[in-house]
Design an enzyme around this catalytic site. Structure first.
Site, PDB file in Angstrom:
ATOM      1  N   THR A  46       0.825  -1.206   0.000  1.00  0.00           N
ATOM      2  CA  THR A  46       0.000   0.000   0.000  1.00  0.00           C
ATOM      3  C   THR A  46       0.859   1.257   0.000  1.00  0.00           C
ATOM      4  O   THR A  46       0.451   2.298  -0.511  1.00  0.00           O
ATOM      5  CB  THR A  46      -0.946  -0.010   1.211  1.00  0.00           C
ATOM      6  OG1 THR A  46      -1.750  -1.192   1.156  1.00  0.00           O
ATOM      7  CG2 THR A  46      -1.851   1.199   1.252  1.00  0.00           C
ATOM      8  N   TYR A 137       3.391 -13.289  -0.143  1.00  0.00           N
ATOM      9  CA  TYR A 137       2.525 -12.717  -1.169  1.00  0.00           C
ATOM     10  C   TYR A 137       2.948 -13.286  -2.523  1.00  0.00           C
ATOM     11  O   TYR A 137       3.476 -12.574  -3.381  1.00  0.00           O
ATOM     12  CB  TYR A 137       2.657 -11.193  -1.153  1.00  0.00           C
ATOM     13  CG  TYR A 137       1.526 -10.431  -1.810  1.00  0.00           C
ATOM     14  CD1 TYR A 137       0.529 -11.061  -2.548  1.00  0.00           C
ATOM     15  CD2 TYR A 137       1.470  -9.037  -1.709  1.00  0.00           C
ATOM     16  CE1 TYR A 137      -0.491 -10.348  -3.140  1.00  0.00           C
ATOM     17  CE2 TYR A 137       0.450  -8.314  -2.301  1.00  0.00           C
ATOM     18  CZ  TYR A 137      -0.523  -8.969  -3.018  1.00  0.00           C
ATOM     19  OH  TYR A 137      -1.537  -8.256  -3.612  1.00  0.00           O
ATOM     20  N   LYS A 163       2.616 -12.195   7.598  1.00  0.00           N
ATOM     21  CA  LYS A 163       1.489 -11.548   6.929  1.00  0.00           C
ATOM     22  C   LYS A 163       1.231 -12.323   5.652  1.00  0.00           C
ATOM     23  O   LYS A 163       2.157 -12.588   4.869  1.00  0.00           O
ATOM     24  CB  LYS A 163       1.793 -10.093   6.603  1.00  0.00           C
ATOM     25  CG  LYS A 163       0.603  -9.405   5.919  1.00  0.00           C
ATOM     26  CD  LYS A 163       0.986  -8.199   5.106  1.00  0.00           C
ATOM     27  CE  LYS A 163      -0.234  -7.733   4.300  1.00  0.00           C
ATOM     28  NZ  LYS A 163       0.102  -6.676   3.339  1.00  0.00           N
ATOM     29  N   VAL A 205      -3.983  -7.019   8.285  1.00  0.00           N
ATOM     30  CA  VAL A 205      -3.238  -5.855   7.824  1.00  0.00           C
ATOM     31  C   VAL A 205      -4.084  -5.240   6.714  1.00  0.00           C
ATOM     32  O   VAL A 205      -4.260  -5.844   5.657  1.00  0.00           O
ATOM     33  CB  VAL A 205      -1.843  -6.222   7.304  1.00  0.00           C
ATOM     34  CG1 VAL A 205      -1.125  -4.978   6.790  1.00  0.00           C
ATOM     35  CG2 VAL A 205      -1.023  -6.895   8.405  1.00  0.00           C
TER      36      VAL A 205
END
Length: 289
Positions: A46, A137, A163, A205
């Site tokens: 982000t 990710y 995460k 998150v």
């Protein structure tokens, strides 16, 4: 005790010409600091981290710590394609006072499990006595992390959690079944706080929570209460915001204009909202501000 942590993934402010807007970024940090959320995740996806150089990274970390460290946890993302670069950023952030870090797996080139392990071992060493989260990710990095590899990574000093972005709830459950009980897991799916906690995560998150924290706080509070009616109502509000803004940083920055926080732009190749989309952003932010 079951946790419903909200770690806010914070956008980085740039001027229209692409130059870094430190003052605008500070305004965003201050806005997030009033959210009541448990933490801030800075310079992640982000925050457009691939487009930020080392000097800008240092400026933003310094600003984030100055604006937020007395209000919430500050997790600094340091992931890079190589351990050399990730360690360099980790040392910069640590010298500025950061104590919590996250690192995306190496990205762009495909890495073996052993190469990923060596990368995180180097970053873990650089963290010193701080805390490090593995950022998983694969849709962006090209490098998956199996439950077996995450177990290996969890044995490294300072690696305390992960995460997990764009993977299923079943994947989160598989990680939970494999890692130690005190290993923390966070979903990167904004709307999945309740569902992720139910399969063993500690929270979310969320980038969308950077502009509309109230629905997320209501959802966390409802989860803690166990009130199914309150959960359903808060989930509907979160879904309302996420369905429009999602992971679109340009729309988040349009929301900051509506809120009077700052006039910020994206540096990366992200399309600006259309007039219709701007109107929709204004409406949803007004509903949930």
């Amino acid at each position: 005790m079951t946790r419903y942590d909200i770690l806010t993934a914070i956008p980085t402010a740039f001027h229209r010409d692409g130059t870094l807007d430190v003052d605008g970024s500070r305004a965003i940090f201050r806005f997030v600091g009033r959210s009541g959320n448990e933490g801030a995740f800075v310079l992640g996806t982000t925050g457009e981290f691939p487009a930020v150089d080392a000097d800008e990274f240092a400026s933003l970390v310094e600003a984030a710590l100055e604006e937020l460290a007395d209000k919430m946890r500050v997790i600094v993302h340091v992931g890079q394609p190589s351990a050399f670069e990730a360690v360099r950023l980790t040392r910069i952030a640590r010298d500025l006072g950061a104590t919590e870090f996250a690192a995306l797996t190496p990205y762009y080139l495909r890495s073996s499990d052993d190469a990923v392990f060596d990368y995180f071992r180097a970053v873990s060493d650089a963290v010193g006595d701080g805390r490090l989260y593995v950022y998983i990710y694969p849709a962006r990095s090209g490098n998956p992390v199996s439950p077996e590899l995450l177990v290996r990574l969890a044995e490294l000093p300072n690696v305390v959690g992960a995460k997990i972005s764009e993977l299923s709830l079943d994947d989160i459950a598989a990680y939970r079944a494999a890692v130690p009980a005190d290993f923390e897991l966070y979903t990167g799916a904004d709307r999945d706080l309740i569902a992720a906690v139910e399969v063993g995560a500690q929270g979310v998150v969320s980038g969308v929570s950077s502009v509309t924290p109230k629905p997320f706080r209501a959802l966390a509070d409802a989860g803690r209460s166990g009130d199914s009616t309150a959960i359903a109502a808060a989930q509907a509000d979160v879904d309302d915001v996420v369905s429009l803004i999602g992971g679109d940083m340009a729309r988040m920055k349009e929301a900051y204009r509506v809120l009077g926080v700052t006039d910020a732009y994206c540096r990366m190749a992200i399309a600006e909202p259309t007039d219709a989309e701007r109107e929709a952003v204004a409406q949803v932010v007004t509903r949930h501000r």
